[in-house]
Enzyme design. Structure first.
Site, mmCIF file in Angstrom:
data_model
loop_
_atom_site.group_PDB
_atom_site.id
_atom_site.type_symbol
_atom_site.label_atom_id
_atom_site.label_comp_id
_atom_site.label_asym_id
_atom_site.label_seq_id
_atom_site.Cartn_x
_atom_site.Cartn_y
_atom_site.Cartn_z
ATOM 1 C CE LYS A 83 -3.827 -2.473 2.058
ATOM 2 N NZ LYS A 83 -4.719 -2.792 3.175
ATOM 3 C CD GLN A 136 -3.708 -4.459 6.233
ATOM 4 O OE1 GLN A 136 -3.759 -3.398 5.603
ATOM 5 N NE2 GLN A 136 -4.172 -5.587 5.730
ATOM 6 C CG ASP A 150 -9.498 0.047 4.568
ATOM 7 O OD1 ASP A 150 -9.218 -0.434 3.454
ATOM 8 O OD2 ASP A 150 -8.840 -0.176 5.594
#
Ligand code: GUN
Length: 288
Positions: free
Chosen positions: A58, A102, A125
């Site tokens: 990422k 995460q 997200d």
């Protein structure tokens, strides 16, 4: 005699990602000319090996597109309150447009509390209930990256979902449920199948589009697919030889399907690309 076996077109997630990332880089550069650099903060708590690979990719994606990114790594013993305080600081940091924690987080930390602590304006997200609600009601908001990437893959082949039957296998908050809502928004008839579904094959055989998001290999085999169907494989598993594979028996299903995504090189790269897209859009909105 050599028989002419029909073979599915492969939807190449790497090539499509490259195309989209070229556009993202150009838009980021236009924003930078106005004094705003898209910024993503990635938080990793603990040392889950798969998570370490994901967060590295990422951050690399950000670098490739000219974004600002920060990777904050914390020990697995980090207190929940400390993590929530970090998120609050990032919510108030004007150089950061997207915040991603995460998952999974260590057991002593409540993942829902963490997700809800992120400002919906920076929820790249798309996991916050405000983002989920926006998707459900058709309001503007961030879409979860993996199903969003699947929609982009369908768009890339010019697929019109109107009146088509889409079967989603899996009902997670991250993939299955948002995937079903996105397909519905494009006027597909949607069926969600899951671990308690009886006779999965009876559903998949009716499907014009199959999205497999279970996390188990060979969930979809050739005998379960209608000729010409589009098969999107969200799975990330290892086979007996330790090689990466999806939820779909690729070699078998490609003989029947019209289109198929490979693993690796399919949905995986698209997930990060859509994260970059969401971060760019967060920055563009902040710039208005
Ligand atoms: N863990 C597995 N997939 C994801 C994802 O898309 N986002 C985050 N934050 N964690 C994950």
């Amino acid at each position: 005699m050599i028989t002419n076996t029909p073979t599915a077109h492969i939807i190449d997630g790497i090539a499509l990602s490259q195309k989209l990332r070229t556009d993202i880089t150009a838009r980021a550069s236009a924003l930078k000319a106005r004094g705003i650099t898209p910024g993503l903060a990635v938080i990793l708590v603990g040392e889950n090996p798969a998570s370490q690979v994901y967060v590295r990719n990422k951050v690399k994606g950000c670098q490739d597109c000219g974004f600002h990114s920060v990777l904050e790594k914390f020990d697995a013993t980090m207190a929940e309150a400390e993590l929530l305080a970090r998120i609050e600081a990032l919510n108030n940091d004007p150089a950061i447009h997207g915040i991603l924690v995460q998952l999974p987080v260590p057991k002593h930390i409540d993942a829902n509390k963490v997700i809800e602590a992120i400002s919906p304006l920076k929820d790249v997200d798309g996991f916050h209930i405000a983002s989920a609600g926006a998707l459900m009601t058709g309001m503007p908001g961030f879409w979860p990256c993996t199903p969003y990437g699947c929609m982009k893959m369908l768009e890339s082949i010019g697929y019109d979902l109107k009146g088509k039957h889409a079967v989603v296998i899996g009902r997670s908050n991250i993939v299955g449920k948002p995937m079903a809502l996105m397909l519905l928004q494009k006027n597909a008839t949607v069926t969600i199948c899951h671990s308690a579904t009886k006779d999965l094959k009876a559903f998949t055989l009716q499907a014009d589009v199959i999205v497999a998001a279970v996390g188990k290999r060979d969930v979809v085999t050739a005998d379960m697919v209608k000729p010409g169907a589009v098969v999107l494989d969200v799975g990330m598993n290892r086979n007996d030889e330790g090689k990466l594979c999806g939820d779909v028996d690729f070699e078998g299903v490609r003989q029947v399907a019209g289109y198929i995504t490979p693993v690796p090189g399919g949905v995986g790269p698209m997930t990060i690309t859509m994260l970059l897209m969401n971060t760019l859009e967060a920055a563009e909105r902040a710039a208005i």
